[in-house]
Design a protein around this motif. Sequence first.
Motif, PDB file in Angstrom:
ATOM      1  N   VAL A 291     -18.675  11.443  40.478  1.00 24.05           N
ATOM      2  CA  VAL A 291     -19.300  11.418  39.152  1.00 24.05           C
ATOM      3  C   VAL A 291     -18.240  11.521  38.063  1.00 24.05           C
ATOM      4  O   VAL A 291     -18.262  10.780  37.075  1.00 24.05           O
ATOM      5  CB  VAL A 291     -20.329  12.566  39.011  1.00 24.05           C
ATOM      6  CG1 VAL A 291     -20.812  12.668  37.570  1.00 24.05           C
ATOM      7  CG2 VAL A 291     -21.504  12.342  39.947  1.00 24.05           C
ATOM      8  N   MET A 292     -17.293  12.432  38.245  1.00 27.60           N
ATOM      9  CA  MET A 292     -16.260  12.624  37.236  1.00 27.60           C
ATOM     10  C   MET A 292     -15.385  11.390  37.095  1.00 27.60           C
ATOM     11  O   MET A 292     -14.955  11.044  35.986  1.00 27.60           O
ATOM     12  CB  MET A 292     -15.415  13.855  37.581  1.00 27.60           C
ATOM     13  CG  MET A 292     -16.180  15.161  37.454  1.00 27.60           C
ATOM     14  SD  MET A 292     -15.185  16.649  37.755  1.00 27.60           S
ATOM     15  CE  MET A 292     -14.203  16.690  36.256  1.00 27.60           C
ATOM     16  N   ASP A 293     -15.150  10.685  38.195  1.00 32.42           N
ATOM     17  CA  ASP A 293     -14.380   9.435  38.121  1.00 32.42           C
ATOM     18  C   ASP A 293     -15.115   8.405  37.274  1.00 32.42           C
ATOM     19  O   ASP A 293     -14.507   7.717  36.437  1.00 32.42           O
ATOM     20  CB  ASP A 293     -14.130   8.881  39.521  1.00 32.42           C
ATOM     21  CG  ASP A 293     -13.074   9.671  40.290  1.00 32.42           C
ATOM     22  OD1 ASP A 293     -12.310  10.400  39.629  1.00 32.42           O
ATOM     23  OD2 ASP A 293     -13.037   9.561  41.528  1.00 32.42           O
TER      24      ASP A 293
ATOM     25  N   GLU B 196     -13.926   6.880  33.657  1.00 32.21           N
ATOM     26  CA  GLU B 196     -13.805   5.432  33.475  1.00 32.21           C
ATOM     27  C   GLU B 196     -14.596   4.974  32.261  1.00 32.21           C
ATOM     28  O   GLU B 196     -14.133   4.139  31.475  1.00 32.21           O
ATOM     29  CB  GLU B 196     -14.294   4.705  34.729  1.00 32.21           C
ATOM     30  CG  GLU B 196     -13.371   4.853  35.934  1.00 32.21           C
ATOM     31  CD  GLU B 196     -13.962   4.243  37.191  1.00 32.21           C
ATOM     32  OE1 GLU B 196     -15.054   3.628  37.084  1.00 32.21           O
ATOM     33  OE2 GLU B 196     -13.358   4.382  38.263  1.00 32.21           O
ATOM     34  N   ALA B 197     -15.809   5.513  32.113  1.00 33.26           N
ATOM     35  CA  ALA B 197     -16.651   5.131  30.976  1.00 33.26           C
ATOM     36  C   ALA B 197     -16.013   5.541  29.659  1.00 33.26           C
ATOM     37  O   ALA B 197     -16.010   4.779  28.686  1.00 33.26           O
ATOM     38  CB  ALA B 197     -18.034   5.757  31.118  1.00 33.26           C
TER      39      ALA B 197
ATOM     40  N   THR C  42     -13.770   3.274  26.179  1.00 31.68           N
ATOM     41  CA  THR C  42     -13.992   3.371  24.733  1.00 31.68           C
ATOM     42  C   THR C  42     -12.689   3.595  23.979  1.00 31.68           C
ATOM     43  O   THR C  42     -12.658   3.526  22.758  1.00 31.68           O
ATOM     44  CB  THR C  42     -14.955   4.530  24.404  1.00 31.68           C
ATOM     45  OG1 THR C  42     -14.313   5.784  24.698  1.00 31.68           O
ATOM     46  CG2 THR C  42     -16.241   4.405  25.211  1.00 31.68           C
ATOM     47  N   ARG C  43     -11.614   3.884  24.707  1.00 26.19           N
ATOM     48  CA  ARG C  43     -10.338   4.205  24.071  1.00 26.19           C
ATOM     49  C   ARG C  43      -9.346   3.052  24.126  1.00 26.19           C
ATOM     50  O   ARG C  43      -8.211   3.185  23.704  1.00 26.19           O
ATOM     51  CB  ARG C  43      -9.723   5.432  24.751  1.00 26.19           C
ATOM     52  CG  ARG C  43     -10.563   6.690  24.559  1.00 26.19           C
ATOM     53  CD  ARG C  43     -10.023   7.853  25.376  1.00 26.19           C
ATOM     54  NE  ARG C  43     -10.807   9.064  25.147  1.00 26.19           N
ATOM     55  CZ  ARG C  43     -10.698  10.184  25.847  1.00 26.19           C
ATOM     56  NH1 ARG C  43      -9.826  10.234  26.856  1.00 26.19           N
ATOM     57  NH2 ARG C  43     -11.443  11.237  25.576  1.00 26.19           N
ATOM     58  N   THR C  44      -9.755   1.946  24.677  1.00 26.20           N
ATOM     59  CA  THR C  44      -8.847   0.784  24.758  1.00 26.20           C
ATOM     60  C   THR C  44      -9.042  -0.148  23.582  1.00 26.20           C
ATOM     61  O   THR C  44     -10.033  -0.074  22.867  1.00 26.20           O
ATOM     62  CB  THR C  44      -9.105   0.014  26.065  1.00 26.20           C
ATOM     63  OG1 THR C  44     -10.493  -0.393  26.117  1.00 26.20           O
ATOM     64  CG2 THR C  44      -8.781   0.874  27.276  1.00 26.20           C
TER      65      THR C  44
END
Length: 282
Positions: free
Chosen positions: A269-271, A275-276, A280-282
């Motif tokens: 879940v944390m992976d 990733e999500a 948003t940071r790219t």
Amino acid sequence: MARSAISSIRSYYPNLSKLHQKIADFVFAQPQMVSELTINQLADKVGVSTASISRFAKAVGYNNFREFSMDLANVTTDINRDTMFKKIHPDDTPNEMAEKTFQAMIDALISTQSLLHNDRLEQIVDQILKCRQLAFFGLGGSSVAALDGYHKFLRTSINSEYYPDFDVQLMQAAKMTEKDCAIMISHSGENQQALTVLKQLQNNHVPVIAITSYGRSSLAQRADYVLLSLADQVNKTSDGMYTLIAQLALIDSLFTIVAVKLANKTEAVMDRVREAIDRTRT
């Protein structure tokens, strides 16, 4: 467990009778000396009956005076009424104020940790692990801890919910069943809106885990499980602020235990969460 006796008394203190508060004040002043007294000697020194001493021990969470006395014997000698209720004065330097603030937070964590018991933690964690949905409830200052809990448990495979609005919390409670689990946070344990939500949860037979500062509060008395979040008072208005630190530590502890027990699912879940967020940071 070095501070559990003192911490336990403080958690019950506001709801004790005047007579029992008199006994508590005597214990606060000289905990080490009291631990060495027999029930008859303590009764003589305080000026009450032995029956009152016995009832006091039960009122603060112990089965009998002997159990209370043995726990009190573990209190370190530097814990006394002055350090427990240290004041911040207007003429203190900024550094002294900061030092007392930090110390109050440290004391809150130590006091809270001293009342944790392995068996109770196991029961609470088992309840969380088997629930269909985990919901957090907290209003006012306690909403901060509730939101933090929701934010933490989003990183696990357990379905979690939290809504800050009272009306929505009440609707949320109305939809829950005995297959779910609620974590309700309230410093006083007497917030009337929180108790209204609690009543709805109990009507639906939802297991309730309470995080509160007072062991004899309405919330603590009616919840299925209780975790006490304690704070050494700097003054009455700031007490809740320091309790928040303890509330957050309790929630972090529950999250850590659950995450370890669900290690593989939690990591997955944390992976996905990372990733999500990374996208948003790219």
